[in-house]
Design an enzyme around this catalytic site. Sequence first.
Site, PDB file in Angstrom:
ATOM      1  N   SER A 189       0.828  -1.203   0.000  1.00 28.42           N
ATOM      2  CA  SER A 189       0.000   0.000   0.000  1.00 28.42           C
ATOM      3  C   SER A 189       0.864   1.255   0.000  1.00 28.42           C
ATOM      4  CB  SER A 189      -0.934   0.004   1.212  1.00 28.42           C
ATOM      5  OG  SER A 189      -1.801  -1.106   1.188  1.00 28.42           O
ATOM      6  N   ASP A 190       1.941   1.246   0.762  1.00 23.53           N
ATOM      7  CA  ASP A 190       2.903   2.350   0.722  1.00 23.53           C
ATOM      8  C   ASP A 190       3.535   2.463  -0.656  1.00 23.53           C
ATOM      9  OD1 ASP A 190       2.732   3.437   3.288  1.00 23.53           O
ATOM     10  OD2 ASP A 190       4.183   2.045   4.120  1.00 23.53           O
ATOM     11  N   LEU A 191       3.960   1.328  -1.200  1.00 23.70           N
ATOM     12  CA  LEU A 191       4.683   1.349  -2.467  1.00 23.70           C
ATOM     13  C   LEU A 191       3.793   1.820  -3.612  1.00 23.70           C
ATOM     14  CD1 LEU A 191       6.635  -2.015  -2.071  1.00 23.70           C
ATOM     15  CD2 LEU A 191       7.484   0.301  -1.667  1.00 23.70           C
ATOM     16  N   GLY A 194       3.317   5.560  -3.350  1.00 24.33           N
ATOM     17  CA  GLY A 194       4.493   6.290  -3.805  1.00 24.33           C
ATOM     18  C   GLY A 194       4.573   6.363  -5.316  1.00 24.33           C
TER      19      GLY A 194
END
Length: 430
Positions: A189-191, A194
């Site tokens: 989810s972070d990746l 980004g």
Amino acid sequence: MDAGLAEDMPAAGPGPLQGLKVLDLSRVLAAPLATQILGDLGAEVLKIEQPGRGDDTRGWGPPFLEDGSARPDAAYYFCANRNKRSVAIDFGKPEGAALLRRMAAGADILVENFRTGGLARYGLDAASLLRANPRLIYCSITGFGQTGPYATRGGYDFLIQGMSGVMSVTGRPEGEPGAGPMKVGLPVSDLFTGLYATVSILAALQHRERTGEGQHIDCALLDSQVSLLVNQAMNHLVGGAVPRRLGNAHPNVVPYRDFAASDDYILVACGSDGQFRALCRLLGREDLAADPRFATNAGRNRDRRVLEVELARAIAPWRAADLLAAMERAGVPGGPINGIDQVLQDPQVIARGMLREMRRDDGTPVTVLGFPGQLSRSPATYRLAPPRLGQDTRAVLAEALGLGADEIEALRAAGVIALAEPPPGTGSSA
């Protein structure tokens, strides 16, 4: 340098984003990944960090990169912070906030991941900075976005994987040993956020090129993860059924999963009827290819249990390497399940330049993962290893704001900024 690593070489030419100035007020992963990508593509990225503490991930170890310093940086920090300069400014102090407002006035892009509304008290919110610099592209990355009932909540990758539905389709199915929801082994989810933030910034740059206008970009982890539910969400929207956990099986394509050979697991990924028939011939099970139930993918999906049991029996006697080699000759897609150590030694990964050796300002070598896009005219460059905390404070304040040595020393003495200690083994001042 280890054999096979791509040594950091002088840039063949300017990156496509050379000349752009990025003010990076972010930490941890989603936003730092976005700014690292901009840096890889040539932008100048100034990473603003809290004096004495810095990016949280500097302490997220072990392992740590042992360089002889009292507080070595954790491995996690190195995954998203190359091609940046570290400037330690405490913008909780009025003087520090004023420094950042001056820097933002000359920036092209600002990226931050504070809670919604958190920077307004310092005059560092999008509305304030866009008034002063209408060409600024201001990107906010939060868990839930700037609007909506969850806007003030903090967002974390693990929580977003659960809330977004990803964990409901990840893990062993009910009735099997180890059944239950499972997060993905990487902070996806972070990746994803980004990457979406980077795409959005590049789109905003194109808009500014045409109109001269900057803008505020609002990126949320939940939005990004929901957008990437892709076929699973469409299966529900079109067919009405709620997707469920299938382990390593595919919700639409069969056979497309792991199977146990005699000595290891392998992956089989038949994306067409022809590939399925070729697999059956290879395994000596032409009867499966001729069975009307399995003639099409729709039939194989409907009767997947029966088919997969038969395929598992046919695959079990094979050695994994022998079967994968035979599958390659027969044009049947398949592969191994590599460990991280194995993939980082894979000849294809090495040949594509996906490992890069860089050196920090003290000479300590660090190997990082490369930029995956192969641009023929303006490739990514590897100019700056992930910096030590406050490594560039003095130089950046002098260059960007024209501050003299006495002014910088006064800010340091007041605790507004921090200057890095000299690299271990040197006597020079950073």
